[in-house]
Design an enzyme around this catalytic site. Structure first.
Site, PDB file in Angstrom:
ATOM      1  N   TYR A  93       0.389  -1.262  -0.669  1.00  0.00           N
ATOM      2  CA  TYR A  93      -0.432   0.574   0.360  1.00  0.00           C
ATOM      3  C   TYR A  93       0.695   1.316   0.109  1.00  0.00           C
ATOM      4  O   TYR A  93       0.479   2.262   0.249  1.00  0.00           O
ATOM      5  CB  TYR A  93      -1.151   0.356   1.470  1.00  0.00           C
ATOM      6  CG  TYR A  93      -1.744  -0.807   0.907  1.00  0.00           C
ATOM      7  CD1 TYR A  93      -3.343  -0.792   0.112  1.00  0.00           C
ATOM      8  CD2 TYR A  93      -2.064  -2.172   1.934  1.00  0.00           C
ATOM      9  CE1 TYR A  93      -3.878  -1.797  -0.113  1.00  0.00           C
ATOM     10  CE2 TYR A  93      -3.273  -3.147   2.036  1.00  0.00           C
ATOM     11  CZ  TYR A  93      -4.679  -2.411   1.001  1.00  0.00           C
ATOM     12  OH  TYR A  93      -5.128  -3.607   0.352  1.00  0.00           O
ATOM     13  N   PHE A 101      -5.800   6.920   6.133  1.00  0.00           N
ATOM     14  CA  PHE A 101      -6.159   6.141   6.620  1.00  0.00           C
ATOM     15  C   PHE A 101      -5.621   4.945   6.365  1.00  0.00           C
ATOM     16  O   PHE A 101      -5.949   4.047   6.657  1.00  0.00           O
ATOM     17  CB  PHE A 101      -7.815   6.000   5.640  1.00  0.00           C
ATOM     18  CG  PHE A 101      -7.250   5.812   4.093  1.00  0.00           C
ATOM     19  CD1 PHE A 101      -6.684   4.748   3.216  1.00  0.00           C
ATOM     20  CD2 PHE A 101      -7.695   6.784   3.445  1.00  0.00           C
ATOM     21  CE1 PHE A 101      -6.326   4.300   2.605  1.00  0.00           C
ATOM     22  CE2 PHE A 101      -7.496   6.984   1.932  1.00  0.00           C
ATOM     23  CZ  PHE A 101      -6.981   5.572   1.583  1.00  0.00           C
ATOM     24  N   ARG A 129     -12.326  -5.611 -11.539  1.00  0.00           N
ATOM     25  CA  ARG A 129     -12.744  -4.172 -11.032  1.00  0.00           C
ATOM     26  C   ARG A 129     -13.551  -4.697 -11.320  1.00  0.00           C
ATOM     27  O   ARG A 129     -14.528  -3.992 -10.087  1.00  0.00           O
ATOM     28  CB  ARG A 129     -11.740  -3.659 -12.122  1.00  0.00           C
ATOM     29  CG  ARG A 129     -10.401  -3.652 -11.237  1.00  0.00           C
ATOM     30  CD  ARG A 129      -9.585  -3.029 -10.077  1.00  0.00           C
ATOM     31  NE  ARG A 129      -9.896  -2.161  -9.668  1.00  0.00           N
ATOM     32  CZ  ARG A 129      -9.875  -1.082  -7.941  1.00  0.00           C
ATOM     33  NH1 ARG A 129      -9.482  -1.234  -7.705  1.00  0.00           N
ATOM     34  NH2 ARG A 129      -9.866   0.047  -7.477  1.00  0.00           N
ATOM     35  N   THR A 135     -14.822   1.310  -5.486  1.00  0.00           N
ATOM     36  CA  THR A 135     -14.152   0.666  -3.976  1.00  0.00           C
ATOM     37  C   THR A 135     -15.417   0.771  -2.527  1.00  0.00           C
ATOM     38  O   THR A 135     -15.143   0.242  -1.897  1.00  0.00           O
ATOM     39  CB  THR A 135     -12.490   1.669  -3.822  1.00  0.00           C
ATOM     40  OG1 THR A 135     -11.717   1.117  -4.834  1.00  0.00           O
ATOM     41  CG2 THR A 135     -12.091   1.590  -2.950  1.00  0.00           C
ATOM     42  N   ARG A 146     -18.313  -6.034  -4.053  1.00  0.00           N
ATOM     43  CA  ARG A 146     -18.966  -5.944  -2.427  1.00  0.00           C
ATOM     44  C   ARG A 146     -19.860  -4.939  -2.803  1.00  0.00           C
ATOM     45  O   ARG A 146     -20.678  -5.031  -1.344  1.00  0.00           O
ATOM     46  CB  ARG A 146     -18.381  -4.379  -3.034  1.00  0.00           C
ATOM     47  CG  ARG A 146     -16.726  -5.038  -2.995  1.00  0.00           C
ATOM     48  CD  ARG A 146     -15.597  -3.366  -3.628  1.00  0.00           C
ATOM     49  NE  ARG A 146     -14.220  -3.840  -2.537  1.00  0.00           N
ATOM     50  CZ  ARG A 146     -13.595  -2.672  -4.124  1.00  0.00           C
ATOM     51  NH1 ARG A 146     -13.280  -2.491  -4.870  1.00  0.00           N
ATOM     52  NH2 ARG A 146     -11.650  -3.233  -3.438  1.00  0.00           N
ATOM     53  N   HIS A 159      -9.673  -6.740  -2.503  1.00  0.00           N
ATOM     54  CA  HIS A 159      -8.271  -5.999  -2.970  1.00  0.00           C
ATOM     55  C   HIS A 159      -8.321  -6.257  -4.673  1.00  0.00           C
ATOM     56  O   HIS A 159      -8.092  -8.058  -4.627  1.00  0.00           O
ATOM     57  CB  HIS A 159      -6.964  -6.101  -2.494  1.00  0.00           C
ATOM     58  CG  HIS A 159      -6.411  -5.125  -3.562  1.00  0.00           C
ATOM     59  ND1 HIS A 159      -5.862  -3.634  -3.717  1.00  0.00           N
ATOM     60  CD2 HIS A 159      -5.804  -5.582  -4.060  1.00  0.00           C
ATOM     61  CE1 HIS A 159      -4.540  -2.913  -4.529  1.00  0.00           C
ATOM     62  NE2 HIS A 159      -4.312  -4.897  -4.886  1.00  0.00           N
TER      63      HIS A 159
END
Length: 194
Positions: A93, A101, A129, A135, A146, A159
């Site tokens: 990351y 965050f 994706r 996201t 999601r 992810h």
């Protein structure tokens, strides 16, 4: 001095001039078809990195997420359940290190096992994706992973690589070369027309 036998992709081989027009036309068409087939085969070799985050693993969603990719026609070429180090996650990351965050994300990703996977197929990054959804799960369409299994952005289940270049980088970070398998899937011809 230029070599007359040097053939660029746009230049026909000299032998075409000696062939009758029908044979030359057949060879041109055959070469064009072969080039298109090779292009499509290369596209079906694209790989993406998908990770099921600790919330997805703890909630028992691993099988459901794998099923979504398999049903779409993608080929699983690597998978492992891991508890990576803090340093490993910081590297993964690092592009988010200036975000507020970031520390919480790394801490959360250390909270449980992660199912790391590599999926292969035509436009695997882009379609991966799409399968995952936005996201922010509240902005994800129903039917996406999601959209079906998450509510909060901080617990968005998985992810996925956002570009071919980042997929290569992430795959190299999470897997040794010998852990990513190369095989032809039995159902390949039933998924890809070309």
């Amino acid at each position: 001095m230029e070599d007359k036998n040097d053939e660029s992709p746009t230049q026909e081989p000299p032998i075409y001039k000696r062939l009758n027009p029908k044979t030359a036309a057949y060879l041109r068409q055959s070469n064009k078809a072969r080039a298109e087939k090779e292009k499509f085969e290369a596209m079906s070799d694209e790989k993406t990195f998908i990770a099921i985050k600790p919330d997805g693993v703890q909630r028992g969603l691993v099988g459901e997420i794998i099923s979504r990719f398999e049903k779409r026609g993608y080929k699983l070429v690597a998978m492992k359940l891991v508890s990576p180090s803090k340093e490993h996650l910081e590297k993964h990351y690092e592009d988010l290190s200036d975000k507020p965050f970031y520390k919480g994300l790394v801490t959360y990703m250390l909270s449980g096992p992660i199912c790391a996977m590599v999926w292969q197929g035509r436009e695997a990054v882009k379609t991966g994706r799409t399968l995952l959804g936005a996201t922010n799960p509240l902005a994800s369409a129903p039917g996406t992973i999601r959209g079906d299994f998450a509510i909060d952005v901080g617990r968005n289940v998985c992810h996925g690589s956002d570009a071919v270049e980042s997929a290569k980088k992430e795959i190299d970070l999470w897997f040794k070369p010998e852990e990513v398998l190369n095989y032809k899937q039995a159902q390949h011809e039933w998924i890809y027309e070309k």
